[in-house]
Design a protein around this motif. Sequence first.
Motif, mmCIF file in Angstrom:
data_model
loop_
_atom_site.group_PDB
_atom_site.id
_atom_site.type_symbol
_atom_site.label_atom_id
_atom_site.label_comp_id
_atom_site.label_asym_id
_atom_site.label_seq_id
_atom_site.Cartn_x
_atom_site.Cartn_y
_atom_site.Cartn_z
ATOM 1 N N SER A 152 -8.489 3.185 -0.489
ATOM 2 C CA SER A 152 -8.014 3.316 -1.647
ATOM 3 C C SER A 152 -8.238 5.271 -2.094
ATOM 4 N N PRO A 208 0.734 -1.051 0.226
ATOM 5 C CA PRO A 208 -0.152 0.042 0.041
ATOM 6 C C PRO A 208 0.866 1.270 -0.066
ATOM 7 N N GLN A 255 -13.214 -2.040 -4.940
ATOM 8 C CA GLN A 255 -13.041 -1.032 -5.051
ATOM 9 C C GLN A 255 -13.991 0.074 -5.525
ATOM 10 N N ALA A 262 -2.782 5.313 1.632
ATOM 11 C CA ALA A 262 -3.503 3.923 2.080
ATOM 12 C C ALA A 262 -3.374 3.677 3.605
ATOM 13 N N GLY A 316 -2.247 2.725 -4.874
ATOM 14 C CA GLY A 316 -3.311 2.564 -3.970
ATOM 15 C C GLY A 316 -3.410 1.955 -2.710
ATOM 16 N N GLU A 317 -4.364 1.181 -2.503
ATOM 17 C CA GLU A 317 -4.323 0.403 -1.083
ATOM 18 C C GLU A 317 -3.658 -0.996 -1.006
ATOM 19 N N SER A 340 -10.592 -1.800 0.303
ATOM 20 C CA SER A 340 -10.905 -1.064 -0.594
ATOM 21 C C SER A 340 -10.933 0.499 -0.123
#
Length: 408
Positions: A137, A89, A187, A93, A128-129, A134
Amino acid sequence: VIFLNLQGGPSQMDMFDVKAGKWAPENRDVRKTPFGYEFPYGLLPKVAGQLGEMAVVRSAQAWETVHSRGQYYLQTGHAVSPARVQESPSMGAVVAYEFLSRRRATDFLPPFVSMNYEPSTMYGPLQGEGCLASDCSPLVLDLKNRNLPFVVEEKDKARFARRWELLNRMDTSRRELDDASPQGMRQFESFGRAVHKMMTNPAISSVLELKEEERKTYGGTAFGDACLIARNMVAADAGARFLLVTQPGWDHHGTIYGKNGKGGLYSTCADLDPAFAALVADLKRMKLLDSTLVVCMGEFGRTPGELTPLAGREHYADTMFAVFAGAGVKGGRLYGATDAEAAHITDFGWSANRPVYTEDVCATIYSALGIDWTKRITNTPSGRDFQYVDPAAGTKIIQFREMAELFT
């Protein structure tokens, strides 16, 4: 945290570690600041007025000299590992993950927001994550066209509510998602819920409002608009915790000093200067600077000495700068020094007695937010722990630490 990402690698010897040389244009207007160090007033005149709030680190060093790998490092604080690149991540995140359990019912802004990041083959994707939920994100905003489709006019609210209800009745698959569902679907559902909560809150219009007078103060650019919205999100105190604001255009391989005082470094500095200065000044005026850490840096520096045959500078890892303000940072200070060409570090300027690396910046950011940066996540897809700050760095093992000197 507001992280100003100078995408492309800004030239340290022209900005916060300014140097003289036959190659240097005269109109940089290099003068001594009230704090005893030289600064390019001609390039960053408004930032010069805010140096009393800023701590400048001149002894930073990068691990990478390829944009995509450098941006990955800057966003995650970790070296690129092909086996783990999808599960690691980003800093934003991790911050979102740490604050999910502390979100209030009144929070309507996502914890992680990214503005103006331009994904491409050269610079790599926005991170992102990874292996996190999610809900961690980023909300992605693009201010180039000032397209912010999140404010529903009063006359349209009833129709919007009907359409949302209809969507949820038709799309029953969204109610059947679990941890085994494809990440893309999770997501999408997370994004939908987060944005719906944001759009139905009456305060969203003031957060995303771009008043023309304020836009002018911030430069009237996409970067300036993003900094203005970042300020609004901090002022709203509605759940936004990590705001990544990207300014592209710093990859000056050719004509770095433009022509006749235009283009090249003059253009990017002209965008950065009013936005960075106004952001710090406004946060201070609104009594938000003490609770907001502002970080400004790129993925690496530029080659020192004479310009290349293209009148530019290449990628360079040995020296770069990082600027910090707010959250208790003592301004008007310098940390570290380099030689006459900004080619080599001559003074590390802090207790670690080594260069400042991205991992140290990460540890400092996490610490400022009250996050234990020594933590690790154990339930990753690969089965290998994800350490918030991993001592296994680009080429060796290093005991990274937060930069406590910034605050004392």
